[in-house]
Design a protein around this motif. Structure first.
Motif, PDB file in Angstrom:
ATOM      1  N   CYS A 176       0.834  -1.214   0.000  1.00 55.42           N
ATOM      2  CA  CYS A 176       0.000   0.000   0.000  1.00 55.42           C
ATOM      3  C   CYS A 176       0.861   1.253   0.000  1.00 55.42           C
ATOM      4  O   CYS A 176       0.556   2.229  -0.707  1.00 55.42           O
ATOM      5  CB  CYS A 176      -0.924  -0.005   1.218  1.00 55.42           C
ATOM      6  SG  CYS A 176      -2.296  -1.154   1.083  1.00 55.42           S
TER       7      CYS A 176
ATOM      8  N   ALA B  77      -4.374   4.610   0.536  1.00 57.31           N
ATOM      9  CA  ALA B  77      -3.239   3.691   0.599  1.00 57.31           C
ATOM     10  C   ALA B  77      -2.335   3.981   1.782  1.00 57.31           C
ATOM     11  O   ALA B  77      -1.814   3.054   2.423  1.00 57.31           O
ATOM     12  CB  ALA B  77      -2.438   3.763  -0.701  1.00 57.31           C
TER      13      ALA B  77
ATOM     14  N   ALA C  45      -6.232  -2.525   3.888  1.00 59.44           N
ATOM     15  CA  ALA C  45      -5.286  -2.653   2.772  1.00 59.44           C
ATOM     16  C   ALA C  45      -5.799  -3.632   1.734  1.00 59.44           C
ATOM     17  O   ALA C  45      -5.781  -3.352   0.521  1.00 59.44           O
ATOM     18  CB  ALA C  45      -3.928  -3.110   3.305  1.00 59.44           C
TER      19      ALA C  45
END
Length: 453
Positions: free
Chosen positions: A340, A356, A371
């Motif tokens: 991420c 993210a 995630a």
């Protein structure tokens, strides 16, 4: 800006088919877990579009709504919108029209029994891990009254594990919880424990000397038999005497069975499973850890990873440590976070970057659903980074023979779960595996990821 949890809860309940379509509700660290009477009434697409919902997973009788770190607030608001029964299974519900396989029912049952135990086990385990770390660093003596108090307080969550299993399982089966706890409690009574140690002979038969505290499988078998005994006597007993007659007959029938048959059988099943997993690990070693780490994102996306939880709990309570699931989870969790962060550094999409970064930090701390559902499952290159980081990090962890001493989602905040007082290098190599998973997943995602047109 504060989140509108009431609006989120209303959207979830509406699209889940209403509270009347739910036979059981609970939550874990990131998900609302609904046991559904009729999956056809669940509007999955609208659920996914609900603001605050990261994803939806359907496995058998369960619909899991992924919320992320706000799951407790969402859960509390959902509870206000209907009467959600605790217990009850699809098999018992006459209104259920879905055809659910045995495997799906078994998974739903395991999640219902073991998921509620995780916070107590994880909290107690990580406290014991920190105490061991303080002793290892010379900051605390194991003869210190504070150490003795806290260590034994944490140990209670494992010592009374049979009673906790009895409570959650009887709730899931919609049984008399107090009777179930009391009958399982017979196995850990001090006088019974002492009698077994001295050679408890009943009718010329010597009962197997087993220490039932910390055990999982004996309680599972005892409550299973109790379920059928209670159901039978509830059916035939006159209502006027049912309140005392049914529990009395449960004690008369199930208590001896627990000590003669069910307890020893459950204990030996637990020992056999642990022995088999250790044999598998010793045979395949680092390969098993690496492969499990690599496939964990796909297992988690389907909820299948929960099937490993009974083994992990049993291994830690029996062997004192666990060598496969928790170490593999460390590699996977950190890889989710690294992937991420790789996307966050590469993308030019402001919304994706914000999501993210948040999901990456959560992943590094051991919470992977934001995630997984918010970033990596939606972007193939990011998932490639996860698998690569988990696989290579798993190789390092497997080769180092890392042991975990707590059943919880591994992450930065819980690295004390790898403290081994007899082997200080255990946690060092755990951090090495942590770093490898993070670096590899970040690098692969950063190199491969491209914003879609």
């Amino acid at each position: 800006m504060a989140k509108d949890y009431k609006k989120l809860a209303e959207g979830i309940v509406k699209n889940i088919g209403g509270s009347e379509n739910v036979s059981h509700l609970e939550h874990c660290s990131t998900r609302l877990r609904f046991s559904i009477k009729n999956q056809a009434k669940v509007n999955v697409e609208e659920l996914k579009k609900t603001s605050g919902v990261l994803g939806v997973v359907q496995t058998g009788t369960q619909t899991q709504v992924i919320i992320g770190n706000d799951v407790i607030e969402a859960y509390e608001e959902v509870l206000k919108l209907g009467t959600f029964e605790a217990g009850g299974t699809v098999a018992d519900d006459k209104d259920s029209k879905q055809n659910v396989g045995l495997g799906a029912k078994a998974l739903d049952f395991l999640v219902g029994v073991f998921q509620p135990l995780v916070p107590a086990i994880a909290g107690a385990g990580i406290l014991k891990a920190f105490l061991s770390l303080f002793v290892l660093l010379g900051l605390l003596q194991n003869t210190n009254p504070v150490y003795i108090l806290l260590f034994n307080a944490a140990d209670a969550a494992l010592y009374f594990l049979p009673l906790m299993v009895a409570a959650t399982m009887s709730k899931k089966l919609n049984m008399n919880q107090v009777v179930a706890i009391a009958i399982v409690g017979v196995t850990i009574l001090p006088k019974i424990t002492a009698a077994l140690a001295e050679g408890f002979v009943v009718g010329g038969y010597t009962l197997q000397n087993i220490a039932y505290p910390y055990q999982v499988f004996p309680a599972l078998l005892i409550v299973t038999v109790l379920y059928f005994v209670e159901k039978f006597f509830n059916k035939i007993s006159p209502k006027a005497i049912r309140i005392f007659f049914v529990p009395m007959m449960c004690f008369v029938i199930v208590s001896p069975l627990a000590l003669f048959v069910l307890g020893p059988l459950g204990f030996n099943i637990g020992q056999l499973i642990t022995t088999f997993i250790l044999w598998l690990y010793n045979t395949l070693g680092w390969v098993a850890v690496a492969l499990l780490a690599a496939i964990l994102p796909f297992m988690i996306s389907m909820g299948m990873h929960k099937a490993l939880l009974p083994y992990a709990v049993s291994s830690i309570t029996n062997a004192g440590f666990e060598v496969l699931y928790m170490p593999a989870s460390l590699a996977h969790n950190i890889a989710e976070g690294g992937a991420c962060l790789g996307v966050a550094f590469k993308t030019k999409n402001e919304n994706l970057r914000a999501a993210a970064i948040s999901a990456g930090i959560s992943g590094i701390f051991g919470i992977t659903e934001p995630a997984l559902y918010g970033v990596t499952l939606q972007h193939r290159k990011a998932m490639t980074g996860v698998v690569a980081g988990a696989l290579i990090g798993g190789l390092v962890i497997g080769l180092a023979h890392i042991k975990a001493f707590v059943a919880m989602g591994p992450g930065l905040a819980g690295m004390a779960m790898f403290v081994d007082p007899t082997n200080p290098s255990n946690i060092i190599w755990a951090f090495v595996g942590f770093a490898v998973s993070l670096i590899v997943s970040f690098a692969v995602s950063f190199v491969l990821y491209k914003d879609e047109a």
